[in-house]
Design a protein around this motif. Structure first.
Motif, PDB file in Angstrom:
ATOM      1  N   ASP A 113       0.814  -1.015  -0.023  1.00  0.00           N
ATOM      2  CA  ASP A 113       0.120  -0.062  -0.112  1.00  0.00           C
ATOM      3  C   ASP A 113       0.749   1.196  -0.015  1.00  0.00           C
ATOM      4  O   ASP A 113       0.499   2.300  -0.695  1.00  0.00           O
ATOM      5  CB  ASP A 113      -0.909   0.084   1.290  1.00  0.00           C
ATOM      6  N   LEU A 117       1.223   4.009  -2.884  1.00  0.00           N
ATOM      7  CA  LEU A 117       0.915   5.535  -2.388  1.00  0.00           C
ATOM      8  C   LEU A 117       1.988   6.373  -3.083  1.00  0.00           C
ATOM      9  O   LEU A 117       1.925   7.676  -3.634  1.00  0.00           O
ATOM     10  CB  LEU A 117       0.852   5.840  -0.822  1.00  0.00           C
ATOM     11  N   ARG A 143      -4.150  -0.393  10.946  1.00  0.00           N
ATOM     12  CA  ARG A 143      -5.070  -1.324  10.639  1.00  0.00           C
ATOM     13  C   ARG A 143      -5.281  -2.269  11.671  1.00  0.00           C
ATOM     14  O   ARG A 143      -6.363  -2.813  11.839  1.00  0.00           O
ATOM     15  CB  ARG A 143      -4.551  -2.093   9.391  1.00  0.00           C
ATOM     16  N   ASP A 148      -9.340   3.088   9.483  1.00  0.00           N
ATOM     17  CA  ASP A 148      -9.654   3.064   7.941  1.00  0.00           C
ATOM     18  C   ASP A 148      -8.535   4.037   7.371  1.00  0.00           C
ATOM     19  O   ASP A 148      -8.884   5.043   7.009  1.00  0.00           O
ATOM     20  CB  ASP A 148     -11.012   3.509   7.539  1.00  0.00           C
ATOM     21  N   TYR A 149      -7.323   3.708   7.064  1.00  0.00           N
ATOM     22  CA  TYR A 149      -6.334   4.161   6.462  1.00  0.00           C
ATOM     23  C   TYR A 149      -5.842   3.918   5.162  1.00  0.00           C
ATOM     24  O   TYR A 149      -4.849   3.119   5.155  1.00  0.00           O
ATOM     25  CB  TYR A 149      -5.075   4.671   7.193  1.00  0.00           C
ATOM     26  N   ARG A 150      -6.662   3.559   4.277  1.00  0.00           N
ATOM     27  CA  ARG A 150      -6.406   2.859   2.974  1.00  0.00           C
ATOM     28  C   ARG A 150      -5.623   3.860   2.174  1.00  0.00           C
ATOM     29  O   ARG A 150      -5.639   5.210   2.101  1.00  0.00           O
ATOM     30  CB  ARG A 150      -7.755   2.676   2.247  1.00  0.00           C
ATOM     31  N   GLU A 152      -6.190   5.417  -0.765  1.00  0.00           N
ATOM     32  CA  GLU A 152      -6.623   6.532  -1.559  1.00  0.00           C
ATOM     33  C   GLU A 152      -7.175   7.291  -0.553  1.00  0.00           C
ATOM     34  O   GLU A 152      -6.943   8.459  -0.885  1.00  0.00           O
ATOM     35  CB  GLU A 152      -7.896   5.778  -2.106  1.00  0.00           C
ATOM     36  N   ARG A 153      -7.321   7.129   0.756  1.00  0.00           N
ATOM     37  CA  ARG A 153      -7.319   8.085   1.803  1.00  0.00           C
ATOM     38  C   ARG A 153      -6.254   9.009   2.249  1.00  0.00           C
ATOM     39  O   ARG A 153      -6.364   9.986   2.660  1.00  0.00           O
ATOM     40  CB  ARG A 153      -8.120   7.437   2.862  1.00  0.00           C
ATOM     41  N   LEU A 154      -5.197   8.157   2.036  1.00  0.00           N
ATOM     42  CA  LEU A 154      -3.944   8.906   2.587  1.00  0.00           C
ATOM     43  C   LEU A 154      -3.214   9.914   1.608  1.00  0.00           C
ATOM     44  O   LEU A 154      -2.499  10.793   1.888  1.00  0.00           O
ATOM     45  CB  LEU A 154      -2.958   7.780   2.785  1.00  0.00           C
ATOM     46  N   ALA A 156      -5.037  12.256   0.141  1.00  0.00           N
ATOM     47  CA  ALA A 156      -5.031  13.790   0.560  1.00  0.00           C
ATOM     48  C   ALA A 156      -3.956  14.282   1.560  1.00  0.00           C
ATOM     49  O   ALA A 156      -3.659  15.483   1.648  1.00  0.00           O
ATOM     50  CB  ALA A 156      -6.489  14.009   1.217  1.00  0.00           C
ATOM     51  N   TYR A 157      -3.563  13.369   2.422  1.00  0.00           N
ATOM     52  CA  TYR A 157      -2.634  13.579   3.657  1.00  0.00           C
ATOM     53  C   TYR A 157      -1.430  13.869   2.922  1.00  0.00           C
ATOM     54  O   TYR A 157      -0.502  14.827   3.287  1.00  0.00           O
ATOM     55  CB  TYR A 157      -2.647  12.577   4.681  1.00  0.00           C
TER      56      TYR A 157
END
Length: 221
Positions: A113, A117, A143, A148-150, A152-154, A156-157
């Motif tokens: 993952d 990223l 996890r 919930d840190y997939r 695609e969510r990361l 933005a960060y």
């Protein structure tokens, strides 16, 4: 200047100066007699750097020595920044895990993952970077806690992190003088973390209060 004057100038006790010298953080002064030595501006600069690392930055003597060694070996702006970045401890602890096989699978998935990223961000970072491993461990632990840190969510960060990194590097790269560069690079790469975390928490506090206010306003009288 003598060691007593060096102490007064920097605010570092004589005993600490001698300790830093024994531990290899501070170079020896120019010997003028069997038990006397002269110190110069370079020692003042180095002591400021040591204080920034050990006091403000909270690094151990060993970690500070690694950073200073990396700085001393570098001969360019980019080299100094990279050396300091790699010498600083990675702020992640190993995930404990329960079952060895399950832990291996989780670690493999987390590394994949992180690689995804990095590819999505088009970051020029090698797999051997300690920060890659650190992020993988952090993601694995999140996890394990069902956060919930997939990838695609990361993203933005990661976009925010890239903007901050650009600001950091612009500040540090503007300095050409080596000692000043080293000190500024340490401030940017090692000591700005607590400030950024506090800014983040202030922003979170603001958002929580705003949401609470909005909820209160929506409550029927």
């Amino acid at each position: 200047m003598k060691i007593s004057e060096l102490s007064r100038t920097t605010g570092v006790p004589v005993a600490s100066i001698k300790y830093f010298r024994r531990e290899g953080l501070l170079p020896a002064g120019r010997a003028t007699a069997a038990t006397l030595a002269e110190y110069g501006d370079e020692h003042v600069q180095r002591l400021r750097l040591i204080k920034a690392l050990t006091t403000t930055g909270g690094l151990s003597i060993a970690a500070a020595r690694d950073v200073l060694t990396a700085v001393d070996r570098s001969d360019s702006t980019d080299g100094t920044l990279k050396a300091i970045s790699y010498a600083l401890p990675v702020p992640v602890t190993q995930s404990p895990g329960a079952d060895a096989e399950e832990e291996t699978e989780a670690a493999t998935a987390a590394r994949a993952d992180v690689a995804g990223l990095i590819a999505a961000m088009d970051w020029q970072v090698p797999d051997t970077s300690p920060h890659v491993q650190g992020l993988a461990v952090a993601l694995q632990e999140l996890r394990r806690l069902d956060a919930d840190y997939r990838p695609e969510r990361l993203v933005a960060y990661a976009e925010l992190a890239r903007s901050i990194a650009r600001l950091d590097l612009e500040r540090a790269a503007a300095l050409e003088d080596s000692p000043s560069l080293a000190e500024q690079a340490v401030v940017v790469l090692a000591l700005s973390g607590p400030m950024l975390e506090l800014l983040r928490r202030l922003a979170q506090e603001d958002q929580v209060r705003r949401r609470t206010t909005f909820e209160d306003d929506d409550t029927p009288a």
